[in-house]
Design a protein around this motif. Structure first.
Motif, mmCIF file in Angstrom:
data_model
loop_
_atom_site.group_PDB
_atom_site.id
_atom_site.type_symbol
_atom_site.label_atom_id
_atom_site.label_comp_id
_atom_site.label_asym_id
_atom_site.label_seq_id
_atom_site.Cartn_x
_atom_site.Cartn_y
_atom_site.Cartn_z
ATOM 1 N N ALA A 59 42.112 34.271 42.854
ATOM 2 C CA ALA A 59 43.160 35.418 42.362
ATOM 3 C C ALA A 59 42.362 36.815 42.305
ATOM 4 O O ALA A 59 42.873 38.039 42.608
ATOM 5 N N THR A 60 41.121 36.594 41.744
ATOM 6 C CA THR A 60 40.632 37.962 41.706
ATOM 7 C C THR A 60 40.263 38.721 42.999
ATOM 8 O O THR A 60 40.193 39.557 43.043
ATOM 9 N N MET A 61 39.780 37.635 43.996
ATOM 10 C CA MET A 61 39.680 38.377 45.390
ATOM 11 C C MET A 61 40.769 39.055 45.897
ATOM 12 O O MET A 61 40.896 40.213 46.613
ATOM 13 N N ARG A 62 42.079 38.362 45.538
ATOM 14 C CA ARG A 62 43.359 38.948 46.106
ATOM 15 C C ARG A 62 43.504 40.311 45.569
ATOM 16 O O ARG A 62 43.957 41.251 46.086
ATOM 17 N N LEU A 74 34.389 48.015 52.795
ATOM 18 C CA LEU A 74 33.262 47.148 53.248
ATOM 19 C C LEU A 74 33.445 46.349 54.423
ATOM 20 O O LEU A 74 34.287 45.905 54.687
ATOM 21 N N PRO A 75 32.184 46.141 54.884
ATOM 22 C CA PRO A 75 31.995 45.510 56.081
ATOM 23 C C PRO A 75 32.503 43.972 55.563
ATOM 24 O O PRO A 75 32.392 43.547 54.371
ATOM 25 N N ALA A 76 32.757 43.317 56.884
ATOM 26 C CA ALA A 76 33.245 41.668 56.301
ATOM 27 C C ALA A 76 32.200 40.945 55.461
ATOM 28 O O ALA A 76 32.780 40.199 54.607
ATOM 29 N N GLU A 77 31.013 41.012 56.094
ATOM 30 C CA GLU A 77 29.959 40.400 55.438
ATOM 31 C C GLU A 77 29.738 40.719 53.987
ATOM 32 O O GLU A 77 29.355 39.993 52.998
ATOM 33 N N ASP A 78 29.988 42.091 53.667
ATOM 34 C CA ASP A 78 29.613 42.608 52.509
ATOM 35 C C ASP A 78 30.750 42.245 51.493
ATOM 36 O O ASP A 78 30.590 41.714 50.158
ATOM 37 N N ARG A 79 32.012 42.171 52.153
ATOM 38 C CA ARG A 79 33.131 41.626 51.239
ATOM 39 C C ARG A 79 33.102 40.197 50.963
ATOM 40 O O ARG A 79 33.275 39.743 49.643
ATOM 41 N N SER A 80 32.370 39.379 51.917
ATOM 42 C CA SER A 80 32.026 38.080 51.504
ATOM 43 C C SER A 80 31.258 37.889 50.287
ATOM 44 O O SER A 80 31.104 36.953 49.364
ATOM 45 N N TRP A 81 30.086 38.761 50.225
ATOM 46 C CA TRP A 81 29.136 38.628 49.212
ATOM 47 C C TRP A 81 29.874 39.094 47.881
ATOM 48 O O TRP A 81 29.348 38.660 46.812
ATOM 49 N N VAL A 82 30.835 40.098 47.936
ATOM 50 C CA VAL A 82 31.461 40.527 46.564
ATOM 51 C C VAL A 82 32.195 39.392 46.157
ATOM 52 O O VAL A 82 32.385 39.299 44.783
ATOM 53 N N GLY A 83 32.870 38.511 47.005
ATOM 54 C CA GLY A 83 33.366 37.329 46.654
ATOM 55 C C GLY A 83 32.577 36.470 45.874
ATOM 56 O O GLY A 83 32.899 35.695 44.855
ATOM 57 N N LEU A 84 31.278 36.309 46.275
ATOM 58 C CA LEU A 84 30.151 35.494 45.543
ATOM 59 C C LEU A 84 29.642 36.077 44.303
ATOM 60 O O LEU A 84 29.541 35.086 43.205
ATOM 61 N N VAL A 85 29.930 37.282 44.158
ATOM 62 C CA VAL A 85 29.528 38.004 43.029
ATOM 63 C C VAL A 85 30.750 37.731 41.998
ATOM 64 O O VAL A 85 30.412 37.372 40.873
ATOM 65 N N ALA A 86 31.961 37.748 42.435
ATOM 66 C CA ALA A 86 32.953 37.478 41.518
ATOM 67 C C ALA A 86 33.168 36.044 41.180
ATOM 68 O O ALA A 86 33.257 35.867 39.837
ATOM 69 N N GLN A 87 32.725 35.092 41.995
ATOM 70 C CA GLN A 87 32.767 33.634 41.848
ATOM 71 C C GLN A 87 31.595 33.625 40.805
ATOM 72 O O GLN A 87 31.845 32.732 39.680
ATOM 73 N N GLY A 108 22.705 41.302 35.288
ATOM 74 C CA GLY A 108 21.756 41.085 36.064
ATOM 75 C C GLY A 108 21.548 39.676 36.686
ATOM 76 O O GLY A 108 21.505 39.556 37.789
ATOM 77 N N GLU A 109 22.039 38.652 35.901
ATOM 78 C CA GLU A 109 22.255 37.337 36.325
ATOM 79 C C GLU A 109 23.526 37.068 37.079
ATOM 80 O O GLU A 109 23.309 36.420 38.377
ATOM 81 N N ILE A 110 24.604 37.750 37.118
ATOM 82 C CA ILE A 110 25.705 37.778 37.941
ATOM 83 C C ILE A 110 25.422 38.138 39.194
ATOM 84 O O ILE A 110 25.804 37.601 40.432
ATOM 85 N N PHE A 111 24.724 39.339 39.436
ATOM 86 C CA PHE A 111 24.401 39.853 40.737
ATOM 87 C C PHE A 111 22.942 39.331 41.376
ATOM 88 O O PHE A 111 22.395 39.855 42.438
ATOM 89 N N SER A 112 22.342 38.572 40.569
ATOM 90 C CA SER A 112 21.081 38.057 41.101
ATOM 91 C C SER A 112 21.079 37.420 42.418
ATOM 92 O O SER A 112 20.144 37.354 43.165
ATOM 93 N N LEU A 118 23.773 44.556 49.930
ATOM 94 C CA LEU A 118 24.875 44.767 49.015
ATOM 95 C C LEU A 118 24.859 45.702 47.815
ATOM 96 O O LEU A 118 25.726 46.594 47.649
ATOM 97 N N THR A 119 23.939 45.310 47.013
ATOM 98 C CA THR A 119 23.550 46.250 45.962
ATOM 99 C C THR A 119 23.697 47.733 46.184
ATOM 100 O O THR A 119 23.794 48.653 45.152
ATOM 101 N N ARG A 120 23.241 48.086 47.263
ATOM 102 C CA ARG A 120 23.355 49.656 47.728
ATOM 103 C C ARG A 120 24.565 49.897 47.761
ATOM 104 O O ARG A 120 24.787 51.371 47.314
ATOM 105 N N SER A 121 25.756 49.319 47.961
ATOM 106 C CA SER A 121 26.953 49.709 47.872
ATOM 107 C C SER A 121 27.662 49.702 46.634
ATOM 108 O O SER A 121 29.009 50.311 46.713
ATOM 109 N N ILE A 122 27.165 48.680 45.551
ATOM 110 C CA ILE A 122 27.901 48.601 44.479
ATOM 111 C C ILE A 122 27.553 49.554 43.429
ATOM 112 O O ILE A 122 26.304 49.338 42.951
ATOM 113 N N SER A 123 28.126 50.538 43.098
ATOM 114 C CA SER A 123 27.646 51.424 41.764
ATOM 115 C C SER A 123 28.120 50.833 40.634
ATOM 116 O O SER A 123 28.582 49.771 40.533
#
Length: 423
Positions: A59-62, A74-87, A108-112, A118-123
């Motif tokens: 639901a968060t991804m939607r 974001l590129p598809a690969e980066d969107r998938s990484w954001v999904g992992l961060v959300a998870q 820090g733990e969530i984004f580890s 990816l983290t260059r694009s996430i402000s």
């Protein structure tokens, strides 16, 4: 959280892998949780939350795709990484909610697990948007997830956890900015030192660009002294005062302050506004430059002028380096020597000798028009006319005390160097 930025240091406003270290590279222990442990809820609510973790992440991804334009870009690969961060964020919340004694996970733990790319694009703003959407999703499902009568406790737990993540993210980004400031200061010192030494190559141009130097418009180099013990504080204040009007690079080398300016506006006015920020003594402005190579030459001229300025007691502040040519010759500046001869002696010697002889006679007779006329067997008006021609050709007026000294030095150097008249 964050890797090196294009400057070579942490990107501004982004998380950093060096967030646990200070600007000097020393380790900083992580701070403890800011909030109390999770509220006590029944095992039934905890079980429901655990089992719904996957649905919450989906639901968060939607919501991310529907609400956040930057995420969709974001590129598809980066969107998938954001999904992992959300998870990871949902999983961390579930673990904390299920164990009241567990300390909340920080940003820090969530984004580890996220890759540096990816983290260059996430402000920081993006991070907080992720947190807010996660809160909204859990709140929207709280009636289904919580056991009867525990809906309020679940919503409070989500808000308290999101506050912890937000505080943690702000702390991480603040440390990243601190590290970046220290890195930028070292990079700027390296760039200024390279320009002063004249080491201009492609790598230097990329470093200058990383520091925000656009190279638009004219360029000036200003040098002076500094006596403040708070050197970096002074340099930061100088940058802040200048950047609205021009790009600026600041270098403090011992008791010497070197400032490079570039911009489309009135750089002369910028220099005047900076005078109070220099220490006592002369302030010298190098010749105008068009590129970094010219800036290096201008810096050498300005530094030679700073060394020689004491020989001219009445020098203005600031003073142009080219106004100090005779004094720079006295301290061994060969560039000033060649420039002085080329600008005055050589063109005068090319005029069939009349102007050079007249100037020599005028200077040799105590700067007297009548005495020079008698020695040349001409009328004083003829001497006066020829001296005006000297001023037109060289830019220095023999009737002015300072200019006549410059001309006399040029004539002496030309004769010593045996410069032939220009053809």
């Amino acid at each position: 959280m964050n890797p090196a930025s294009p400057r070579g240091g942490p990107a501004d406003g982004r998380a950093s892998t060096t967030a646990g270290r200070g600007p000097d590279g020393t380790h900083r222990p992580p701070r403890g949780p800011r909030v109390a442990p999770s509220p006590s809820t029944s095992p039934e609510t905890q079980r429901r939350v655990r089992e719904a973790a996957g649905d919450l992440a989906a639901a968060t991804m939607r919501r991310l795709d529907a609400d956040l334009e930057w995420y969709r870009a974001l590129p598809a690969e980066d969107r998938s990484w954001v999904g992992l961060v959300a998870q990871a964020g949902i999983t961390a919340f579930v673990q904390w909610f299920s164990d009241p004694t567990r300390a909340p996970a920080g940003a820090g733990e969530i984004f580890s697990g996220a890759p540096p790319e990816l983290t260059r694009s996430i402000s920081l703003q993006h991070t907080l948007q992720l947190v807010r959407i996660g809160v909204d999703v859990v709140e929207a499902h709280s009636d289904r997830l919580a056991a009867p009568g525990e809906e309020r406790e679940l919503r409070e737990a989500v808000l308290r956890y999101s506050r912890e993540v937000a505080f943690s993210a702000a702390d991480v980004y603040a440390r990243a900015a601190e590290v970046r400031g220290a890195w930028d200061a070292r990079l700027e010192a390296l760039v200024v030192d390279s320009l002063v030494r004249g080491d201009v190559d492609d790598s230097l141009r990329s470093r200058v660009a990383a520091l925000g130097w656009r190279g638009h418009g004219a360029m000036l180099v200003v040098v002076g002294t500094t006596t403040s013990s708070l050197e970096e504080v002074r340099a930061t204040d100088l940058r802040r005062a200048t950047r609205r009007e021009a790009d600026v690079l600041v270098g403090i080398q011992g008791d010497r302050l070197v400032v490079f300016l570039s911009g489309d506006g009135d750089l002369g006015a910028v220099v005047t506004s900076l005078l109070p920020r220099f220490g006592p003594g002369p302030v010298v402005v190098g010749p105008p430059a068009q590129d970094l190579t010219d800036c290096a030459r201008s810096a050498r001229a300005a530094l030679a002028g700073l060394q020689a300025a004491a020989a001219w007691a009445n020098a203005p502040r600031p003073v142009q380096a080219d106004e100090l040519l005779p004094e720079r010759v006295l301290v061994g500046d060969t560039t000033a020597r060649r420039q002085l001869v080329a600008r005055a002696y050589a063109p005068l010697a090319a005029g069939q000798g009349a102007l050079l002889d007249t100037l020599t006679a005028y200077l040799g007779t105590g700067r007297s028009l009548e005495a020079a006329a008698r020695s040349l067997y001409v009328h004083p008006n003829t001497v006066r006319y020829r001296l005006r021609r000297v001023a037109e050709i060289t830019g220095w007026d023999p009737l002015d005390a300072r200019d006549s000294y410059v001309l006399q030095t040029s004539v002496a150097l030309g004769r010593l160097d045996g410069v032939a008249p220009a053809s």
